[in-house]
Design an enzyme around this catalytic site. Structure first.
Site, PDB file in Angstrom:
ATOM      1  N   GLY A  35       3.498  22.001 -14.390  1.00  0.00           N
ATOM      2  CA  GLY A  35       4.270  19.914 -14.366  1.00  0.00           C
ATOM      3  C   GLY A  35       2.999  19.456 -13.874  1.00  0.00           C
ATOM      4  CG  ASP A  69       6.733  19.111 -15.332  1.00  0.00           C
ATOM      5  OD1 ASP A  69       7.227  20.954 -14.580  1.00  0.00           O
ATOM      6  OD2 ASP A  69       6.725  19.874 -16.715  1.00  0.00           O
ATOM      7  CB  THR A  94      10.034  26.177 -17.452  1.00  0.00           C
ATOM      8  OG1 THR A  94       8.885  25.983 -16.062  1.00  0.00           O
ATOM      9  CG2 THR A  94      10.804  25.146 -16.770  1.00  0.00           C
ATOM     10  CB  THR A 115       7.271  25.134 -19.870  1.00  0.00           C
ATOM     11  OG1 THR A 115       6.689  25.960 -21.123  1.00  0.00           O
ATOM     12  CG2 THR A 115       9.504  25.450 -20.663  1.00  0.00           C
ATOM     13  N   GLY A 116       4.893  24.947 -18.093  1.00  0.00           N
ATOM     14  CA  GLY A 116       3.982  24.791 -18.324  1.00  0.00           C
ATOM     15  C   GLY A 116       3.599  24.181 -16.779  1.00  0.00           C
ATOM     16  NE  ARG A 163       4.473  22.317  -7.802  1.00  0.00           N
ATOM     17  CZ  ARG A 163       5.345  22.602  -9.448  1.00  0.00           C
ATOM     18  NH1 ARG A 163       6.401  23.422  -9.415  1.00  0.00           N
ATOM     19  NH2 ARG A 163       3.574  22.748 -10.241  1.00  0.00           N
ATOM     20  CB  VAL A 164       8.778  17.927  -6.985  1.00  0.00           C
ATOM     21  CG1 VAL A 164      10.151  18.101  -7.603  1.00  0.00           C
ATOM     22  CG2 VAL A 164      10.277  18.774  -5.402  1.00  0.00           C
TER      23      VAL A 164
END
Ligand code: GLY
Length: 349
Positions: free
Chosen positions: A259, A236, A205, A256-257, A233-234
């Site tokens: 979510g 963060d 991200t 980032t990372g 899928r969503v």
């Protein structure tokens, strides 16, 4: 009383005017581009969006936009959010397909609608109505990685529908001769990378935050999300308050990372609130990470299975990044060349 507080905070911002852009470590070029635009007088949101567009449009970058790693069906689905400090407005898109620059669509949602978030097919149709043509975003590189991932999936007897059964190895195998036949141009390094992302699906991200010399702030977060995710899928990144939050009175934060862990603590909003109540950006990020660790009862073995990074920029120009695990950098540009700085860490590996 409120008016006095607002005035004194405006004065504080004016007393230390400087432009600064920070981002995740993959945003060295994004910070440089955003700073160039800030110097030319651009709006802070236009600056950060132009910055991340470099990565969104880069087919070699497999973590965002064009060339991002796809969902489990081989389709690239993108998420992005934007927040504009001066107007206190926000926009986001999630699971959008076929548009390389979801950050631009998020800004259009903010500007052209009275909604904040559009998802899936609706977001794609909205982009078309704004003049965007939908394109196939799956590059050969990302398709190769997706096929490697599919070939790594096996049932209990070691079978995989994507490998000839007679010569299928009994257990998950490293890039096979068959794969080399499928992608004769692919070198060993590319196949090794594809194997790595198949076995350890990344959540690459970019988050980028900017402050200009007038004390105005904005932020953007954009991603292709978790590789091989279930369609729809969503993470963060498009969630206002999780992957991004900007409050013109206080500062901005992003992430980032993984979510899922950030959504559970509304990370970006938590960090901005921490700064509002007096924490430094570094303290604010570390406090949010403590909440993530707390959700796992501080169990190192579980926490070792993922990582999460936060970025925070306060309205007076103070900034920091902190990650769950050590070993991370973040990008900074305060008017010269972009540079990488070491992020703080909650835990040492
Ligand atoms: N942080 C990006 C994601 O989890 O989708």
């Amino acid at each position: 009383m409120l008016a006095t507080a607002a005035l004194s905070s405006a004065a504080a911002a004016q007393s230390n005017p400087r432009s600064i852009v920070i981002s995740s470590a993959n945003g060295v070029r994004a910070c440089a581009r955003a700073m160039e635009l800030l110097k030319a007088g651009a709006d802070t949101l236009d600056a950060v969006i132009a910055g991340v567009n470099i990565l969104e449009e880069d087919p070699e970058d497999t973590s965002v936009g064009f060339g991002g790693l796809p969902n489990e069906e081989g389709v690239v689905e993108l998420d992005a959010s934007v927040m504009h400090g001066p107007s206190r407005r926000a926009g986001s898109v999630a699971s959008i397909r076929g548009v390389k620059t979801p950050s631009k669509i998020a800004k259009l949602v903010m500007e052209q609608t009275d909604h904040i978030m559009l998802v899936g097919e609706g977001a794609g149709r909205f982009a078309e109505s704004m003049g965007y043509r939908r394109e196939i975003l799956l590059t050969e590189k990302a398709r190769l990685a997706w096929l490697v991932w599919k070939q790594s999936l096996r049932d209990a007897s070691g079978h995989n529908n994507w490998v000839g059964s007679l010569d299928a190895p009994a257990t998950a195998a490293k890039p096979s001769a068959q794969l080399k036949r499928l992608f004769p141009q692919a070198g060993d390094d590319l196949l090794a990378w594809a194997w790595q992302v198949a076995v350890h699906p990344p959540t690459g991200t970019i988050n980028c935050l900017a402050l200009n010399a007038h004390g105005e702030m904005s932020g953007v977060t954009t991603t292709s999300g978790l590789a091989w995710k279930i369609p729809g899928r969503v993470g963060d990144s498009p969630i206002i308050g999780a992957g991004l939050y900007v409050d013109q009175d206080v500062g901005g934060a992003g992430s980032t990372g993984r979510g899922e862990e950030n959504i559970r603590i509304a990370g970006a909003h938590t960090i901005v609130e921490n700064m509002r109540h007096g924490m430094t950006p570094k303290e604010a990020c570390l406090d949010a990470l403590k909440r993530v660790a707390r959700n796992f009862s501080d169990d190192r073995a579980k926490l070792l299975q993922f990582d999460l990074s936060f970025y925070a920029l306060r309205r007076d120009g103070e900034y920091a990044s902190a990650s769950l695990w050590n070993g991370h950098n973040f990008a900074v540009n305060d008017g010269g060349e972009s540079r990488l700085e070491t992020a703080a860490a909650l835990l040492e590996r």
